[in-house]
Design an enzyme around this catalytic site. Structure first.
Site, PDB file in Angstrom:
ATOM      1  N   ASN A  38     -16.179   5.994  -5.672  1.00  0.00           N
ATOM      2  CA  ASN A  38     -16.175   4.862  -6.604  1.00  0.00           C
ATOM      3  C   ASN A  38     -16.914   3.646  -6.039  1.00  0.00           C
ATOM      4  O   ASN A  38     -17.694   3.005  -6.734  1.00  0.00           O
ATOM      5  CB  ASN A  38     -14.703   4.522  -6.913  1.00  0.00           C
ATOM      6  CG  ASN A  38     -14.560   3.204  -7.613  1.00  0.00           C
ATOM      7  OD1 ASN A  38     -14.260   2.192  -6.999  1.00  0.00           O
ATOM      8  ND2 ASN A  38     -14.798   3.200  -8.921  1.00  0.00           N
ATOM      9  N   ASP A  46      -6.889   4.303  -4.444  1.00  0.00           N
ATOM     10  CA  ASP A  46      -7.605   4.155  -3.167  1.00  0.00           C
ATOM     11  C   ASP A  46      -8.253   5.524  -2.979  1.00  0.00           C
ATOM     12  O   ASP A  46      -8.470   6.247  -3.971  1.00  0.00           O
ATOM     13  CB  ASP A  46      -6.627   3.778  -2.038  1.00  0.00           C
ATOM     14  CG  ASP A  46      -7.328   3.331  -0.751  1.00  0.00           C
ATOM     15  OD1 ASP A  46      -7.744   2.168  -0.661  1.00  0.00           O
ATOM     16  OD2 ASP A  46      -7.485   4.170   0.178  1.00  0.00           O
ATOM     17  N   LYS A  54       0.871  -1.192   0.000  1.00  0.00           N
ATOM     18  CA  LYS A  54       0.000   0.000   0.000  1.00  0.00           C
ATOM     19  C   LYS A  54       0.891   1.219   0.000  1.00  0.00           C
ATOM     20  O   LYS A  54       2.024   1.171   0.482  1.00  0.00           O
ATOM     21  CB  LYS A  54      -0.862   0.013   1.268  1.00  0.00           C
ATOM     22  CG  LYS A  54      -2.111   0.861   1.148  1.00  0.00           C
ATOM     23  CD  LYS A  54      -3.256   0.076   0.529  1.00  0.00           C
ATOM     24  CE  LYS A  54      -4.456   0.955   0.241  1.00  0.00           C
ATOM     25  NZ  LYS A  54      -5.619   0.126  -0.156  1.00  0.00           N
TER      26      LYS A  54
HETATM   27  O1  2IT Z   1      -8.182  -1.399  -0.711  1.00  0.00           O
HETATM   28  C1  2IT Z   1      -8.059  -1.927  -1.834  1.00  0.00           C
HETATM   29  O2  2IT Z   1      -8.137  -3.143  -1.993  1.00  0.00           O
HETATM   30  C2  2IT Z   1      -7.791  -1.049  -2.975  1.00  0.00           C
HETATM   31  N1  2IT Z   1      -7.686   0.167  -2.782  1.00  0.00           N
HETATM   32  C3  2IT Z   1      -7.601  -1.619  -4.352  1.00  0.00           C
HETATM   33  C4  2IT Z   1      -6.220  -2.099  -4.545  1.00  0.00           C
HETATM   34  C5  2IT Z   1      -5.872  -2.536  -5.939  1.00  0.00           C
HETATM   35  O3  2IT Z   1      -4.687  -2.869  -6.128  1.00  0.00           O
HETATM   36  O4  2IT Z   1      -6.721  -2.582  -6.819  1.00  0.00           O
END
Ligand code: 2IT
Length: 445
Positions: free
Chosen positions: A239, A165, A125
């Site tokens: 989203n 995100d 992340k």
């Molecule tokens: O929290 C999550 O799973 C996301 N923000 C998506 C992460 C992604 O790599 O699509």
């Protein structure tokens, strides 16, 4: 002291000022006790010691010039948490609240979430305390270019694949992708959530919201129920929230609230038709406030309160971490809510989760409920590797199967380890076992 307690104390000592990270680790570790009892080999191999420590943490300066010509500086970071089952994978969050503890909690959760999807993705992340709200497109572009000018050396299609995100949507992914390509002279699937003409997947924008509803359907099925006629409350309208509403409407339910940090709107008739069309762009394109929806359609705006006071059958927190406290949880139960699904990451505080479970509420934890987003990111990676694209229906069908499989893995693991119906324990154990086995096979790395 038990192995789990011992590890948690070490984590507390090392990460004292990161309450969200400690909260996420504590929840996972507590769930794992029954699995660890059956697998003493994990302790011998130091699996827990390793899994709570990120493989790599990158923190960097992001200088950029605003429209007035002034220099601004933000902090950027990427946590490459675990690569046992695939390249690091997880979103980037741009929000003023971002700090290391928050990105570490999100990265830690992502390890198990990604494992649950059944796709080969490790956990990571990243993000920045940059606030895209109120910034011009040109400012967002300059920020994204500066952010990528440092990040590009640490990522790649087979190394680490970021996505969006909170605060990072198609616009930001575009600017980030353009700068990566320019710096590396390489056109590869290094980011997901891309636009359709430059390597994106059909169905990725819809995936988290649709996937949440598919998961809720599975939860309801276990009690012989369906979404038909159900009233749903949600808290966000980005989203996740907007596509969740679209799918809920298609399946005969109605969504009656949205909100933000300043309050909420109650729309008893349900958000649909032209109202949903208006809502779709409100945050995702214009980054406008939730109150604008109330004003546009002559609805009541309830300031400084959360939508959890509105009676519902199903509550789906879609905003951010710790948005549902124990008082909210008690109110939801008292008002007849029977199902809570976490579409945001860790939106329910620990004692709120306890309240739901004690009251036999169907409770879906985020790493299972919202895994549809990263699952379709995984499908985007597959399509990029094949240099091919699937149709919307193909992607949607795969998403549906993945969500049903996640429900099955979590509910089966819960039963197998003596905590039937507890999807928190089930999801944590199912995700953990896959990662732990891969770590065992790869030696002490
Ligand atoms: O929290 C999550 O799973 C996301 N923000 C998506 C992460 C992604 O790599 O699509």
């Amino acid at each position: 002291m038990s192995y789990v307690q011992d590890i948690y104390e070490q984590v507390v000592k090392r990460n004292q000022h990161e309450p969200e990270f400690l909260q996420a680790v504590n929840e996972v570790l507590q769930s794992l006790e029954p699995a660890l009892e059956q697998h003493p080999e994990y302790q011998k191999a130091g699996i827990l010691e390793r899994i709570v420590e990120p493989e790599r943490q990158i923190i960097f300066r992001v200088p950029w010039v605003n429209d007035d010509g002034d220099v601004e500086v933000n902090r950027g970071m990427r946590i490459q948490f675990n690569s046992a089952i695939g390249p690091y994978k997880g979103g980037l969050r741009f929000h003023p609240s971002v700090n290391l503890g928050i990105i570490k909690f999100l990265g830690f959760e992502q390890i198990f979430k990604n494992a649950l999807t059944g796709l080969p993705m490790g956990g990571g992340k990243g993000g920045s305390d940059f606030d895209p709200r109120g910034k011009s497109d040109a400012e967002v572009m300059r920020f994204c270019q500066s952010f990528m000018t440092e990040l590009y050396r640490h990522i790649g299609a087979d190394t680490d694949v970021p996505a969006g995100d909170i605060g990072v949507g198609g616009r930001e992914i575009g600017f980030l992708f353009g700068q990566y390509k320019r710096l590396k002279n390489l056109y590869e699937g290094v980011l997901t959530g891309k636009g359709l003409t430059w390597g994106g997947s059909l169905g990725r924008p819809e995936a988290t919201g649709y996937g949440t509803i598919y998961f809720v359907e599975e939860m309801l099925k276990s009690r012989g129920e369906s979404l038909q006629g159900k009233t749903i409350t949600i808290s966000g309208y980005g989203n996740v929230g907007t596509y969740l509403i679209e799918k809920a409407n298609q399946l005969g339910a109605k969504v009656v609230t949205i909100g933000d940090e300043y309050g909420y709107v109650h729309d008893p008739d349900g958000i649909k038709g032209e109202k949903l069309e208006f809502l779709m762009d409100l945050w995702c394109i214009y980054r406008r406030a939730a109150k604008d929806y109330a004003d546009e359609f002559g609805l009541e705006w309830v300031p400084d309160k959360s939508p959890w006071e509105v009676p519902c059958d199903i509550a789906v927190p879609t905003a951010t971490q710790n948005e549902v406290c124990s008082e909210d949880a008690r109110l939801l139960v008292a008002n007849g809510c029977t199902c809570v699904a976490e579409a945001a990451n860790m939106p329910c505080m620990a004692d709120a989760v306890d309240t739901f479970i004690e009251n036999n509420i169907l409770f879906g934890p985020s790493k299972a409920v919202n895994a549809g987003g990263v699952a379709v990111s995984g499908l985007e990676m597959s399509q990029n590797s094949m240099r091919y694209s699937w149709t919307f229906d193909e992607v949607d069908a795969k998403l549906k199967i993945i969500m049903a499989n996640i429900y099955k893995s979590a509910s089966t693991a819960a039963k197998e380890y003596g905590r039937e119906n507890n999807l928190v324990v089930g999801a944590n154990i199912a995700g953990f076992l896959k990662v732990a086995d891969a770590m065992m096979a790869q030696g002490v790395v």
